[in-house]
Design a protein around this motif. Structure first.
Motif, short mmCIF file in Angstrom:
data_model
loop_
_atom_site.label_atom_id
_atom_site.label_comp_id
_atom_site.label_asym_id
_atom_site.label_seq_id
_atom_site.Cartn_x
_atom_site.Cartn_y
_atom_site.Cartn_z
N ALA A 108 -6.84 -4.91 -7.58
CA ALA A 108 -6.44 -5.19 -8.96
C ALA A 108 -5.37 -6.27 -9.00
CB ALA A 108 -5.92 -3.91 -9.64
N TRP A 109 -5.36 -6.98 -10.11
CA TRP A 109 -4.34 -7.99 -10.39
C TRP A 109 -3.67 -7.61 -11.69
CZ3 TRP A 109 -1.43 -11.76 -8.67
CH2 TRP A 109 -0.84 -12.63 -9.58
N ALA A 110 -2.33 -7.47 -11.68
CA ALA A 110 -1.57 -7.08 -12.86
C ALA A 110 -0.65 -8.23 -13.27
CB ALA A 110 -0.76 -5.82 -12.58
N GLU A 111 -0.92 -8.81 -14.42
CA GLU A 111 -0.13 -9.95 -14.89
C GLU A 111 1.28 -9.52 -15.27
OE1 GLU A 111 -2.14 -11.76 -18.17
OE2 GLU A 111 -3.33 -13.07 -16.89
N GLY A 112 2.26 -10.26 -14.78
CA GLY A 112 3.64 -10.04 -15.18
C GLY A 112 4.26 -8.75 -14.70
N PRO A 129 6.32 11.16 -4.54
CA PRO A 129 6.33 9.84 -3.91
C PRO A 129 4.94 9.44 -3.41
CG PRO A 129 8.19 11.16 -3.15
CD PRO A 129 7.29 12.09 -3.92
N VAL A 130 4.64 8.17 -3.52
CA VAL A 130 3.37 7.66 -3.00
C VAL A 130 3.44 7.60 -1.48
CG1 VAL A 130 1.88 5.63 -2.88
CG2 VAL A 130 2.85 6.34 -5.08
N TYR A 135 -0.91 2.26 -0.99
CA TYR A 135 -1.12 1.03 -1.74
C TYR A 135 -0.40 -0.13 -1.05
CZ TYR A 135 -2.31 4.30 -5.50
OH TYR A 135 -2.87 5.30 -6.23
N ARG A 136 -0.98 -1.30 -1.20
CA ARG A 136 -0.31 -2.53 -0.81
C ARG A 136 0.03 -3.27 -2.10
NH1 ARG A 136 -4.69 -4.39 3.81
NH2 ARG A 136 -4.12 -2.84 5.40
N SER A 148 -5.29 -1.65 -1.07
CA SER A 148 -5.05 -0.45 -0.29
C SER A 148 -5.62 -0.62 1.10
CB SER A 148 -5.68 0.77 -0.97
OG SER A 148 -5.61 1.91 -0.13
N GLY A 149 -4.99 0.04 2.06
CA GLY A 149 -5.50 0.01 3.42
C GLY A 149 -6.83 0.72 3.56
#
Length: 234
Positions: A108-112, A129-130, A135-136, A148-149
Motif C-alpha cells: 500500500a501507498w499512503a499519501e501524506g 503492539p505490532v 509491517y515494513r 510486509s515480510g
C-alpha cells in the motif's frame, strides 16, 4: 458480517463440502488476499478443533493452524493438508506446480502519512503492539510505503485509511507478472475507486480507469513509487 444474499451481491467465497469434519471456504475475489487469516482466527475462537488457513501471498503458500485465536505455522503442503482433512482443494492436481499458481502480493501507498502515525493507528486498532517485522513502514518524500515480510499486509491499508481519514491510501494487489493487478483507492475507510486488470464483470466499487494519470500496471507502480520487482517470485 454482510448478508450478501439479502443485498443481492455475489458471495466473495465458495464453500467446498468435505467428507469429514472439515469443509473449505475458498475466496473468489483476488482482492481479498489476507482475509483467510482473519476468518480463521475468529472461527478458531468458536471451534473445539483447530482451524486451518492457507496464505496465498507467499510462494510456496503458507499453511497455518489456529487454536483459540493463536497461530502456528505448519511445515506441510496445502494439498497434503487438505487431502488429509478429507477436503481436497479444487484443481489441486493442476495447481501443485508453483509456476502455475500465481501468488498474489499486497502493498500500500499512503499519501501524506508518516511511519510513526501509521504504526500508532495500527497498534490502536489491534489493541496491542505490532510484532516486529509484521509491517515494513518506509517513509518517502510524498508519503508512506506499507509492505510486509510475509508479502501480505492484511487490512493495514484499510485501517490506516479509516483511522487517518484525510489520507488517501492506495492498496495494490498483484501477481508476479502483473497480469492480475488491482488498486483500491481508499479514503475514510471506504473504497472510493478501484482499478482492476482484468476488469470485473460486475464491479463491487466505483470503477476508475487510471491511477495518478497512468493506465498500465508498470506505470501505475512507478507513479506510486512501488518497485515492480517487489511482486516477482523470489
Amino acid at each position: 458480517m454482510p448478508d450478501w444474499e439479502e443485498d443481492g451481491e455475489e458471495q466473495p467465497f465458495e464453500v467446498i463440502p468435505g467428507s469429514g469434519h472439515y469443509h473449505a471456504l475458498i475466496g473468489t475475489d483476488p482482492i481479498d488476499v489476507g482475509a483467510e487469516m482473519q476468518i480463521a482466527e475468529k472461527l478458531s475462537l468458536e471451534c473445539d478443533e483447530p482451524v486451518y488457513s492457507i496464505e496465498r501471498a507467499n510462494d510456496p503458500w503458507t499453511v497455518m493452524s489456529w487454536r483459540n485465536g493463536a497461530l502456528e505455522i505448519l511445515e506441510v503442503g496445502p494439498e497434503a493438508l487438505a487431502k488429509s482433512l478429507g477436503c481436497p482443494l479444487p484443481g489441486s492436481d493442476e495447481s501443485s506446480d508453483p509456476a502455475v499458481r500465481k501468488p498474489l502480493r499486497k502493498v500500500a501507498w499512503a499519501e501524506g502519512v508518516r511511519a510513526e502515525d501509521a504504526l500508532r493507528v495500527l497498534e490502536e486498532d489491534a489493541g496491542e503492539p505490532v510484532p516486529p517485522g509484521q509491517y515494513r513502514l518506509e517513509d518517502r518524500p510524498r508519503g508512506l510505503l506499507i509492505s510486509s515480510g510475509t508479502s501480505d499486509i492484511g487490512y493495514a491499508d484499510l485501517t490506516v485509511s479509516e483511522r487517518l481519514p484525510r489520507a488517501r491510501v492506495y492498496g495494490v494487489v498483484a501477481s508476479p507478472n502483473l497480469d492480475t493487478f488491482f488498486v483500491n483507492v481508499l479514503q475514510g475507510g471506504e473504497c472510493i475507486g478501484q482499478f482492476a486488470q482484468p476488469p470485473y464483470e460486475i464491479p463491487h466499487f466505483p470503477v476508475v480507469h487510471e491511477i495518478m494519470g497512468e493506465q498500465s500496471p508498470e506505470r501505475i507502480l512507478a507513479a506510486l513509487g512501488i518497485p515492480a520487482e517487489w511482486f516477482r517470485n523470489e
